[in-house]
Every structure is written in C-alpha cells, then in structure tokens.
Design a protein around this motif. Structure first.
Motif, PDB file in Angstrom:
ATOM      1  N   LYS A  30       0.003   6.280   5.483  1.00  0.00           N
ATOM      2  CA  LYS A  30       0.387   6.659   4.120  1.00  0.00           C
ATOM      3  C   LYS A  30       0.796   5.423   3.334  1.00  0.00           C
ATOM      4  CE  LYS A  30       3.534   9.469   1.418  1.00  0.00           C
ATOM      5  NZ  LYS A  30       4.714  10.303   1.392  1.00  0.00           N
ATOM      6  N   LEU A  55       2.865   3.490   0.811  1.00  0.00           N
ATOM      7  CA  LEU A  55       4.177   3.642   0.201  1.00  0.00           C
ATOM      8  C   LEU A  55       4.358   2.776  -1.032  1.00  0.00           C
ATOM      9  CD1 LEU A  55       6.534   3.715   3.312  1.00  0.00           C
ATOM     10  CD2 LEU A  55       5.380   5.599   2.167  1.00  0.00           C
ATOM     11  N   MET A 101       9.418   1.990  -1.555  1.00  0.00           N
ATOM     12  CA  MET A 101       9.529   2.424  -0.165  1.00  0.00           C
ATOM     13  C   MET A 101      10.536   3.523   0.071  1.00  0.00           C
ATOM     14  SD  MET A 101       8.816  -0.905   2.168  1.00  0.00           S
ATOM     15  CE  MET A 101      10.441  -1.548   1.952  1.00  0.00           C
ATOM     16  N   GLU A 137      14.015   8.628   2.758  1.00  0.00           N
ATOM     17  CA  GLU A 137      12.649   9.110   2.950  1.00  0.00           C
ATOM     18  C   GLU A 137      11.869   8.231   3.929  1.00  0.00           C
ATOM     19  OE1 GLU A 137       8.659   9.936   0.311  1.00  0.00           O
ATOM     20  OE2 GLU A 137      10.589   9.946  -0.702  1.00  0.00           O
ATOM     21  N   LEU A 138      12.103   6.928   3.885  1.00  0.00           N
ATOM     22  CA  LEU A 138      11.402   6.014   4.787  1.00  0.00           C
ATOM     23  C   LEU A 138      11.777   6.305   6.239  1.00  0.00           C
ATOM     24  CD1 LEU A 138       9.507   3.648   5.261  1.00  0.00           C
ATOM     25  CD2 LEU A 138      11.433   2.109   4.848  1.00  0.00           C
TER      26      LEU A 138
END
Length: 142
Positions: A113, A115, A121, A127-128
C-alpha cells in the motif's frame, strides 16, 4: 616419465581451477546483468511486492531521513532504495512518478500500500502501527 605425469597433473589442476573461477565469475555476474535488463517500472513493482516496508529515498533528503526514523522508532526495518546512490536512480524515480503520481521522495509503501511521503504516513494517528500489525504508541486523551 613420472615427472612429466606430475607436471601434466598440476597443469590440469590449474586449468580446472581457472575454469572454476571463470564459471563462478560468470554465475555471480549473470544476476546483475539480468537485473539491469529489467525495466525501472518492473523493478519498482517487484521491490514493492517483495518487501513488507519499502522506502524510495535519497540519502541527503531530510524528509527521507524523517521517514526512515519513524520506522526506526517503531523498531521496523524497511527496505530502502537510495535513488541518489544508484546509476539508474533517475529512471527508477521516473517510473515511481508514473506509478504514484508524484516525483518527490520519500515514497513509502507498507504491505504493497502506498502511504505517500514522510508527511502522509499517519504516524501520529496510530494508523501506521495498525498497518504494520504492531501496538500503537499513540496515547488517546481521556
């Protein structure tokens, strides 16, 4: 006659050794010739699909350093392609631009995916960490 035979044996052994060295040389360099024949676009796609974390970077870029430091803080080891340290770095950057729509670095990929760069990021939001499948270090306000 025995001296001739011993001499012939050592010449034969030397020729076999040289033949082995030449074969090893050709085998070890055939991979690099094959890699150079691949298109930059296929290199980018193969790199992204072969590694869980990939950063296309330039060694002198402060934004790239920031992106790499985020993964270091998370104790994750990305596969880093330093474009400025490769002969084909410009071509790879052109191919990357066509794939992601921008030419800037860093360009970060996690599990295939895209980013974005160091600001895209989503490190602060957790979320990372979620994408990486690791515990988030983000503390929620109560």
């Amino acid at each position: 006659m025995a001296k001739l035979s011993a001499s012939s044996g050592s010449v034969l052994l030397s020729l076999q050794f040289i033949s082995l060295l030449v074969t090893l040389f050709l085998v070890s360099h055939s991979g690099s010739v094959e890699a150079k024949s691949k298109s930059p676009s296929s290199f980018v796609k193969k790199t992204i699909s072969s590694h869980s974390i990939v950063i296309f970077s330039k060694s002198y870029c402060p934004y790239c350093r920031r992106a790499k430091s985020v993964f270091k803080e998370l104790e994750q080891v990305p596969y880093v392609v330093e474009l400025d340290e490769r002969e084909d770095g410009g071509k790879i950057q052109d191919a990357l631009s066509k794939i992601v729509g921008r030419r800037t670095v860093p360009q970060v990929f996690v599990n295939g995916k895209h980013l974005g760069g160091s600001d895209g990021m989503a490190y602060e939001s957790g979320e990372l960490a979620k994408l990486l499948g690791i515990p988030s270090t983000v503390k929620e306000d109560l």
